[in-house]
Design a protein around this motif. Structure first.
Motif, PDB file in Angstrom:
ATOM      1  N   GLY A  83       0.829  -1.210   0.000  1.00  0.00           N
ATOM      2  CA  GLY A  83       0.000   0.000   0.000  1.00  0.00           C
ATOM      3  C   GLY A  83       0.856   1.249   0.000  1.00  0.00           C
ATOM      4  N   THR A  84       0.568   2.151   0.946  1.00  0.00           N
ATOM      5  CA  THR A  84       1.321   3.405   1.033  1.00  0.00           C
ATOM      6  C   THR A  84       2.614   3.256   1.831  1.00  0.00           C
ATOM      7  N   GLY A  85       2.895   2.060   2.315  1.00  0.00           N
ATOM      8  CA  GLY A  85       4.194   1.784   2.905  1.00  0.00           C
ATOM      9  C   GLY A  85       4.375   2.031   4.387  1.00  0.00           C
ATOM     10  N   VAL A 143       5.915  -4.148  -2.471  1.00  0.00           N
ATOM     11  CA  VAL A 143       5.205  -4.575  -3.667  1.00  0.00           C
ATOM     12  C   VAL A 143       3.718  -4.371  -3.454  1.00  0.00           C
ATOM     13  N   ASP A 144       3.073  -3.767  -4.433  1.00  0.00           N
ATOM     14  CA  ASP A 144       1.626  -3.578  -4.383  1.00  0.00           C
ATOM     15  C   ASP A 144       1.095  -3.628  -5.809  1.00  0.00           C
ATOM     16  N   THR A 145      -0.192  -3.950  -5.939  1.00  0.00           N
ATOM     17  CA  THR A 145      -0.819  -4.012  -7.254  1.00  0.00           C
ATOM     18  C   THR A 145      -1.167  -2.631  -7.788  1.00  0.00           C
ATOM     19  N   VAL A 146      -1.237  -1.652  -6.899  1.00  0.00           N
ATOM     20  CA  VAL A 146      -1.692  -0.313  -7.279  1.00  0.00           C
ATOM     21  C   VAL A 146      -0.519   0.661  -7.231  1.00  0.00           C
ATOM     22  N   ASP A 147      -0.083   1.106  -8.391  1.00  0.00           N
ATOM     23  CA  ASP A 147       1.060   2.011  -8.454  1.00  0.00           C
ATOM     24  C   ASP A 147       0.777   3.343  -7.745  1.00  0.00           C
ATOM     25  N   ASP A 148      -0.485   3.793  -7.744  1.00  0.00           N
ATOM     26  CA  ASP A 148      -0.818   5.034  -7.036  1.00  0.00           C
ATOM     27  C   ASP A 148      -0.517   4.923  -5.542  1.00  0.00           C
ATOM     28  N   SER A 164       3.141   5.200  -5.135  1.00  0.00           N
ATOM     29  CA  SER A 164       3.620   6.565  -5.388  1.00  0.00           C
ATOM     30  C   SER A 164       3.603   7.392  -4.106  1.00  0.00           C
ATOM     31  N   VAL A 165       2.681   7.093  -3.203  1.00  0.00           N
ATOM     32  CA  VAL A 165       2.668   7.772  -1.903  1.00  0.00           C
ATOM     33  C   VAL A 165       3.935   7.421  -1.141  1.00  0.00           C
ATOM     34  N   LEU A 166       4.301   6.147  -1.139  1.00  0.00           N
ATOM     35  CA  LEU A 166       5.531   5.713  -0.472  1.00  0.00           C
ATOM     36  C   LEU A 166       6.749   6.371  -1.115  1.00  0.00           C
ATOM     37  N   ARG A 167       6.786   6.420  -2.433  1.00  0.00           N
ATOM     38  CA  ARG A 167       7.932   7.051  -3.111  1.00  0.00           C
ATOM     39  C   ARG A 167       8.071   8.519  -2.715  1.00  0.00           C
ATOM     40  N   LYS A 168       6.956   9.209  -2.583  1.00  0.00           N
ATOM     41  CA  LYS A 168       6.987  10.622  -2.192  1.00  0.00           C
ATOM     42  C   LYS A 168       7.459  10.765  -0.744  1.00  0.00           C
ATOM     43  N   VAL A 169       6.908   9.958   0.142  1.00  0.00           N
ATOM     44  CA  VAL A 169       7.283  10.020   1.553  1.00  0.00           C
ATOM     45  C   VAL A 169       8.737   9.600   1.750  1.00  0.00           C
ATOM     46  N   ARG A 204      17.168   2.106   2.030  1.00  0.00           N
ATOM     47  CA  ARG A 204      16.864   0.684   2.226  1.00  0.00           C
ATOM     48  C   ARG A 204      15.538   0.273   1.579  1.00  0.00           C
ATOM     49  N   ILE A 205      14.830   1.215   0.944  1.00  0.00           N
ATOM     50  CA  ILE A 205      13.497   0.955   0.400  1.00  0.00           C
ATOM     51  C   ILE A 205      13.503   0.999  -1.123  1.00  0.00           C
ATOM     52  N   THR A 206      12.945  -0.041  -1.732  1.00  0.00           N
ATOM     53  CA  THR A 206      12.647  -0.024  -3.158  1.00  0.00           C
ATOM     54  C   THR A 206      11.174  -0.392  -3.323  1.00  0.00           C
ATOM     55  N   THR A 207      10.619  -0.033  -4.471  1.00  0.00           N
ATOM     56  CA  THR A 207       9.218  -0.342  -4.740  1.00  0.00           C
ATOM     57  C   THR A 207       9.099  -1.061  -6.064  1.00  0.00           C
ATOM     58  N   ALA A 208       8.045  -1.868  -6.178  1.00  0.00           N
ATOM     59  CA  ALA A 208       7.773  -2.577  -7.432  1.00  0.00           C
ATOM     60  C   ALA A 208       6.288  -2.890  -7.514  1.00  0.00           C
ATOM     61  N   THR A 209       5.733  -2.698  -8.682  1.00  0.00           N
ATOM     62  CA  THR A 209       4.338  -3.059  -8.896  1.00  0.00           C
ATOM     63  C   THR A 209       4.270  -4.553  -9.185  1.00  0.00           C
ATOM     64  N   GLY A 210       3.388  -5.228  -8.489  1.00  0.00           N
ATOM     65  CA  GLY A 210       3.226  -6.668  -8.645  1.00  0.00           C
ATOM     66  C   GLY A 210       2.119  -7.149  -7.739  1.00  0.00           C
ATOM     67  N   SER A 211       2.009  -8.443  -7.606  1.00  0.00           N
ATOM     68  CA  SER A 211       0.971  -9.019  -6.753  1.00  0.00           C
ATOM     69  C   SER A 211       1.534 -10.232  -6.026  1.00  0.00           C
ATOM     70  N   ALA A 212       0.762 -10.748  -5.091  1.00  0.00           N
ATOM     71  CA  ALA A 212       1.186 -11.951  -4.371  1.00  0.00           C
ATOM     72  C   ALA A 212       1.273 -13.141  -5.319  1.00  0.00           C
ATOM     73  N   GLU A 213       0.473 -13.104  -6.363  1.00  0.00           N
ATOM     74  CA  GLU A 213       0.467 -14.194  -7.323  1.00  0.00           C
ATOM     75  C   GLU A 213       1.543 -14.032  -8.400  1.00  0.00           C
ATOM     76  N   ARG A 214       2.115 -12.856  -8.494  1.00  0.00           N
ATOM     77  CA  ARG A 214       3.185 -12.568  -9.470  1.00  0.00           C
ATOM     78  C   ARG A 214       4.175 -11.601  -8.822  1.00  0.00           C
ATOM     79  N   ILE A 215       4.996 -12.130  -7.955  1.00  0.00           N
ATOM     80  CA  ILE A 215       5.962 -11.308  -7.234  1.00  0.00           C
ATOM     81  C   ILE A 215       7.123 -10.984  -8.178  1.00  0.00           C
ATOM     82  N   PRO A 216       7.417  -9.697  -8.357  1.00  0.00           N
ATOM     83  CA  PRO A 216       8.458  -9.300  -9.319  1.00  0.00           C
ATOM     84  C   PRO A 216       9.875  -9.357  -8.743  1.00  0.00           C
ATOM     85  N   LEU A 217      10.211 -10.473  -8.107  1.00  0.00           N
ATOM     86  CA  LEU A 217      11.545 -10.657  -7.534  1.00  0.00           C
ATOM     87  C   LEU A 217      12.123 -11.990  -8.002  1.00  0.00           C
TER      88      LEU A 217
END
Length: 160
Positions: free
Chosen positions: A25-27, A43-48, A51-56, A67-80
């Motif tokens: 979510g917003t991190g 990782v979250d399905t909703v890039d919006d 984006s809150v986490l990226r701003k904060v 220490r923080i990176t973000t990636a759009t994905g889901s539990a069923e398709r983890i982008p790692l």
């Protein structure tokens, strides 16, 4: 978040965990994990939401933000990559996933002896004021105690 601190702890010198914050979510949990000293991928399905986490993150101390990176994905398709994390946290989000597919992905990205921590907010009905509030919000209902339950897909795995 005391739960995150209990689950992951503060790393010993030179032994930071690589953590996946799934459904970040917003991190809020992500920031706690990074503040403890771990390296975390949100990782979250909703890039919006991310984006809150990226701003904060820009407002956090550099040592925490780094220490923080973000990636759009889901539990069923983890982008790692396979076996790339020591721990997975999923706070307030596991109920949105397809459990069988999500478990397969968690197994794929976890290193041997890795851990998964799931958590939801629940009512502490031992407190009188919480009981009174629950009576207003949920009149006539007596919800099942979910504080001690384990999702079926985790039964028999590891220790609880």
């Amino acid at each position: 978040m005391p739960l995150v601190s209990w689950l992951l702890g503060s790393p010993s010198r030179g032994h930071r965990l690589a953590v996946l914050d799934l459904g970040a979510g917003t991190g809020l949990g992500t920031r706690t994990i990074a503040t403890l000293g771990h390296v975390v991928t949100a990782v979250d399905t909703v890039d919006d939401m991310l984006s809150v986490l990226r701003k904060v993150r820009k407002e956090l101390p550099h040592r925490v933000a780094g220490r923080i990176t973000t990636a759009t994905g889901s539990a069923e398709r983890i982008p790692l990559r396979n076996r790339s994390v020591d721990a997975i946290s999923c706070l307030q989000a596991w109920h949105w996933v397809d459990p069988a597919r999500a478990m397969a992905e968690c197994d794929r990205v976890l290193r041997p002896n890795g851990m998964v921590g799931l958590a939801w907010h629940t009512w502490d009905r031992t407190s009188e004021w919480v009981k009174a509030l629950a009576a207003i919000i949920e009149p006539g209902e007596t919800p099942a105690d979910r504080t001690r339950s384990v999702p079926a897909e985790f039964a028999g795995r590891g220790t609880f």
